[in-house]
Design an enzyme around this catalytic site. Structure first.
Site, PDB file in Angstrom:
ATOM      1  N   LYS A 184       7.969   1.088   6.319  1.00  0.00           N
ATOM      2  CA  LYS A 184       7.433   2.294   5.708  1.00  0.00           C
ATOM      3  C   LYS A 184       8.568   3.197   5.276  1.00  0.00           C
ATOM      4  CE  LYS A 184       4.119   6.000   6.449  1.00  0.00           C
ATOM      5  NZ  LYS A 184       3.183   6.596   7.394  1.00  0.00           N
TER       6      LYS A 184
ATOM      7  N   GLY B 238       0.815   5.023   1.988  1.00  0.00           N
ATOM      8  CA  GLY B 238       0.153   5.833   2.995  1.00  0.00           C
ATOM      9  C   GLY B 238       0.201   7.287   2.605  1.00  0.00           C
ATOM     10  N   GLY B 239      -0.079   8.142   3.600  1.00  0.00           N
ATOM     11  CA  GLY B 239      -0.095   9.558   3.301  1.00  0.00           C
ATOM     12  C   GLY B 239       1.266  10.092   2.918  1.00  0.00           C
ATOM     13  N   LEU B 240       2.331   9.488   3.447  1.00  0.00           N
ATOM     14  CA  LEU B 240       3.669   9.995   3.166  1.00  0.00           C
ATOM     15  C   LEU B 240       4.588   8.952   2.566  1.00  0.00           C
ATOM     16  CD1 LEU B 240       4.244  12.002   6.470  1.00  0.00           C
ATOM     17  CD2 LEU B 240       3.590  12.909   4.246  1.00  0.00           C
ATOM     18  N   GLY B 241       4.299   7.687   2.746  1.00  0.00           N
ATOM     19  CA  GLY B 241       5.273   6.715   2.295  1.00  0.00           C
ATOM     20  C   GLY B 241       4.693   5.410   1.825  1.00  0.00           C
ATOM     21  N   TRP B 242       5.503   4.709   1.037  1.00  0.00           N
ATOM     22  CA  TRP B 242       5.146   3.352   0.630  1.00  0.00           C
ATOM     23  C   TRP B 242       5.218   2.433   1.832  1.00  0.00           C
ATOM     24  CZ3 TRP B 242       2.976   2.068  -3.774  1.00  0.00           C
ATOM     25  CH2 TRP B 242       3.135   2.895  -4.881  1.00  0.00           C
ATOM     26  N   VAL B 243       4.319   1.460   1.867  1.00  0.00           N
ATOM     27  CA  VAL B 243       4.313   0.445   2.920  1.00  0.00           C
ATOM     28  C   VAL B 243       4.643  -0.891   2.272  1.00  0.00           C
ATOM     29  CG1 VAL B 243       2.984  -0.673   4.734  1.00  0.00           C
ATOM     30  CG2 VAL B 243       2.586   1.748   4.216  1.00  0.00           C
TER      31      VAL B 243
ATOM     32  N   ASP C 110      -5.053  13.919  10.979  1.00  0.00           N
ATOM     33  CA  ASP C 110      -5.471  13.444   9.649  1.00  0.00           C
ATOM     34  C   ASP C 110      -6.279  12.157   9.754  1.00  0.00           C
ATOM     35  OD1 ASP C 110      -5.640  13.663   6.883  1.00  0.00           O
ATOM     36  OD2 ASP C 110      -3.851  12.467   6.533  1.00  0.00           O
TER      37      ASP C 110
ATOM     38  N   ALA D 204       0.860  -1.193   0.000  1.00  0.00           N
ATOM     39  CA  ALA D 204       0.000   0.000   0.000  1.00  0.00           C
ATOM     40  C   ALA D 204       0.884   1.226   0.000  1.00  0.00           C
ATOM     41  CB  ALA D 204      -0.926   0.018   1.219  1.00  0.00           C
TER      42      ALA D 204
END
Length: 775
Positions: free
Chosen positions: A190, A169-174, A297, A167
């Site tokens: 992350k 996220g708001g700031l980074g790849w997971v 957020d 996935a």
């Protein structure tokens, strides 16, 4: 390079930017349109500003996002929930490798440029063209690159082997990875989507700091922090957070399940699950607030449903409460409170997070459009009012804390659960003290001697609806607010009467709204309505600007309106309290009475039912429902409701008396007499009633017996005339048997007379009932 130039109107090199062999402009980094672009459509009211993330995304892109979420959700197996209040469907993990994205794409709606102060959207689709994974900001030329940094098989920190992207996220790849030093246990890693993003780099540092210090079962847990050389620049180290792997569906995916009516996210229990999400998310949010942190957020994609639990993930937006360093908070516009959208970080408070919880629940429930998904009874309206308060544009109208909002969600959850199962879910209120008084004027009381002294020998059973001025003492009383200076005094028990209590409380030396409220209620006990109203005016001055949203003030205003007989005005004031406290008993009980008095029996039934089904010890709600059944001519239904009041209720004995009177009473209309089986039931119940302090005989039992026998005589006369079958007493002549018993009882009543005139009336009634002497 080719000799072809970019024709985009927004390209800074328009007319001179050359197109490279791959088909992209060297100036703006985008493909040129195959045809001159059409003029942009006019802005739609309510749309986001051009600089907001996602403003350039197409409908097709949004459809692609939904399709991707739905495809991921189909990989999970969902099992039914248990019957507990907070039990959720169990989301069972598929094979972890099935979660790995085969073709990880960057954020489909693009992102804000990473250079501080730019605000341009980069990496978004444009004019039907796909989004670019890398390029340059068309405004400031700052580079961006959304491609994953880690690849399957990479080993971080000589310990964590990457399986693949799961996935973003708001700031980074997971990424999913395996801990090679701990039996290949799954972990989540992350990293930044774009390490050229200055704000994201700062947020990543903040997230690591906060994740390290937090310890709550509803918040994702950090395990480690590792660095490794950037694959594109070996001289540069990139950091990665190693977290527990929370394998489940986000609430964004659950939202799609609700829209698709997926089993276990369908049916009338759906709203119970939504409320459970809210309660569990508020536990995590409340923990953060206790640590002086704001989440900032909260949205469906940041809350994960895994197994039968809920975790808040992605703490990249967390910031210290009260921090004002000039940086814009990380928020998602759709879930951000209006004051933060307008004023930025300076407006961030706990109420912003509560707004996010409310909007998250609204996102899910807005997808529940099927009638089968609607909760029963009043539940849907109570749920709606929770969301209206949580998402109010004015922050002063919202809940003041996570605990306050959670308490109301719990109340609505219990209400819907009880209405669905017809099984009570009692819980003591923390805002209202229970009252021993009963909202009943006569039905649960043995009639007084005056009943046999009136002109009407056998009156119709009165339903017992109290007068408005009789109601205020019978309603629950708000607990004093602990923050009020007079709270400690008011919690001290006293045996002073209302007049003496007013004198004592007026000597309190400090301004106290709670003291004024108590004095107002004391004036109402004395029937001094104008004085009670003046005390509320004084209380409003003490409260100040918050008075317009203070539910305690509205509650007491409603009491004064009832005492004045202005039931419609009282109803409006109680409705304001209901909007502030959708999970509480008290305003619903009061609104039930107001609706009943005004003849709105459907609304009265919904309110009384919501209270009664949730707590069978609420005798006032049972009596209200019984009166409504009697008004509809349903004698048996009224008796069934009253018979459900449990023995532990302080209104149990009154309900048993009322049951006897309902079954034996004369109702209006030609069919007003009870049936034979109802009278037989009454004659069975009558000796078991707790009357006269438990004595087997006494004045109260005599009066109630006389009332029952009068109805029995009317029934026997009707049966003898051919209108009723059967025997009441097992005697060949029911009429004579009843007359003998009733005469004896009325002569006993004559001994209760306190005047010669009353004695003569009762003796005359006994003589009139006496059977003819047989020759």
């Amino acid at each position: 390079m080719t000799d072809r130039v970019c024709t985009r109107p927004d390209c800074e090199g328009a007319g001179r930017g050359l197109i490279n062999p791959r088909g992209f402009c060297a100036e703006c980094g985008r493909r040129p349109p195959p045809l001159p672009p059409a003029p942009p459509p006019p802005p739609v009211a309510g749309s986001r500003s051009p600089g907001a993330a996602g403003s350039l995304s197409s409908e097709a892109t949004a459809d692609t996002d939904r399709a991707r979420r739905r495809d991921a959700a189909r990989k999970f197996r969902v099992r039914p929930a248990g019957e507990g209040l907070l039990d959720l469907p169990r989301v069972e993990l598929p094979t972890l490798r099935d979660l790995v994205l085969r073709d990880p794409h960057p954020p489909s709606r693009g992102r804000i440029c990473g250079r501080t102060g730019c605000g341009e959207t980069v990496g978004a689709p444009y004019a039907g063209q796909p989004a670019l994974p890398a390029g340059y900001c068309p405004r400031c030329r700052h580079p961006f690159d959304f491609t994953p940094r880690l690849r399957p098989g990479d080993l971080l920190g000589d310990q964590y082997r990457v399986v693949g992207c799961v996935a973003y996220g708001g700031l980074g790849w997971v990424y999913l990875a395996e801990d090679t030093q701990l039996d290949n246990q799954p972990v989540a890693i992350k990293g930044l989507i774009d390490d050229e993003d200055e704000a994201a780099l700062r947020a990543a540092v903040e997230e690591r700091r906060y994740l390290t210090m937090l310890d709550h079962p509803g918040i994702v847990r950090i395990i480690n922090y590792v660095t490794q050389p950037d694959p594109r620049n070996s001289d540069r180290l990139t950091g990665h957070i190693v977290m527990e792997f929370v394998g489940g569906m986000t609430l964004a995916q659950i939202r799609d399940c609700v829209a698709d009516a997926v089993p276990h996210f369908d049916g009338p229990r759906l709203y119970e699950h939504l409320l459970a999400y809210g309660c569990l998310a508020l536990r995590a949010v409340g923990y953060l607030h206790g640590e002086k942190l704001l989440y900032c957020d909260l949205k469906p994609s940041n809350v994960m449903h895994h197994e039968d639990r809920v975790k808040v993930i992605d703490l990249g937006a967390v910031r210290r409460l009260g921090r004002d360093d000039g940086e814009q908070p990380v928020i998602t516009e759709r879930f951000a409170s209006p004051e933060v959208l307008t004023r930025g970080a300076a407006a961030l408070t706990e109420r912003h997070d509560l707004y996010g919880v409310g909007m998250t629940l609204k996102e899910l429930s807005d997808k529940a459009t099927r009638p089968a998904q609607r909760p029963p009874g009043l539940g849907a309206e109570s749920y709606r009012r929770v969301l209206v308060r949580a998402t109010a544009a004015d922050p002063d109208r919202r809940f003041g804390s996570a605990a306050e909002m959670s308490e109301q969600l719990w109340g609505v959850l219990r209400e819907i659960h009880a209405l669905r199962l017809r099984r009570e879910q009692p819980a003591p209120s923390t805002l209202f003290a229970p009252t021993a008084a009963l909202l009943d004027a006569s039905l649960g009381r043995v009639p007084g001697l005056e009943r046999w002294l009136g002109a009407e020998p056998r009156p119709v059973l009165a339903p017992g609806l109290p007068r408005p001025d009789q109601v205020p003492p019978g309603l629950p009383v708000p607990f004093p607010d602990d923050a009020d200076p007079g709270a400690a005094l008011l919690r001290t028990p006293t045996d002073s009467g209302p007049r003496r209590l007013i004198e004592q409380l007026k000597a309190f030396p400090r301004p106290s709204a709670e003291i004024r409220f108590r004095i107002s209620r004391a004036h109402l006990e004395l029937g001094e309505v104008d004085s009670a109203d003046r005390e509320l005016t004084a209380a409003a001055r003490i409260i100040g600007s918050g008075a317009r949203h203070d539910w305690r003030l509205w509650w007491h205003r409603a009491l004064v309106r009832l005492a004045e007989g202005q039931v419609a005005a009282a109803r409006a004031a109680f409705d304001t309290v209901y909007s502030a406290l959708p999970g509480e008993y008290a305003p619903k009980l009061a609104l039930g009475y107001c609706a009943e008095h005004l003849g709105d029996h459907d609304a009265a039934h919904r309110f009384y039912e919501a209270v009664w089904e949730r707590n069978r010890s609420q005798g006032s709600a049972a009596f209200g429902l019984a009166r409504l059944r009697l008004a509809a001519g349903d004698r048996g239904g009224a008796a069934d409701i009253l018979g459900g009041v449990p023995k532990v209720s302080r209104h149990y004995d009154a309900a048993r008396i009322a049951t006897v009177r309902v079954l034996a009473g004369r109702l209006g209309g030609p069919d007003g007499l009870p049936a034979a089986e109802e009278l037989v039931e009454v004659l069975t119940r009558l000796p078991r009633l707790y009357l006269d302090d438990g004595r087997p005989s006494g004045p109260a039992r005599d009066r109630l017996t006389a009332e029952v026998l009068e109805t029995a005589l009317d029934w026997a006369l009707g049966a003898a005339g051919g209108s009723g079958p059967g025997l009441l007493f097992g005697e060949a002549d029911d009429e004579r048997t009843v007359r003998v018993r009733l005469e004896r009882t009325l002569r006993g009543l004559a001994q209760q007379a306190d005047s010669r005139g009353a004695l003569e009336v009762l003796v005359d009634r006994a003589n009139a009932i006496r059977p003819m002497t047989r020759v």
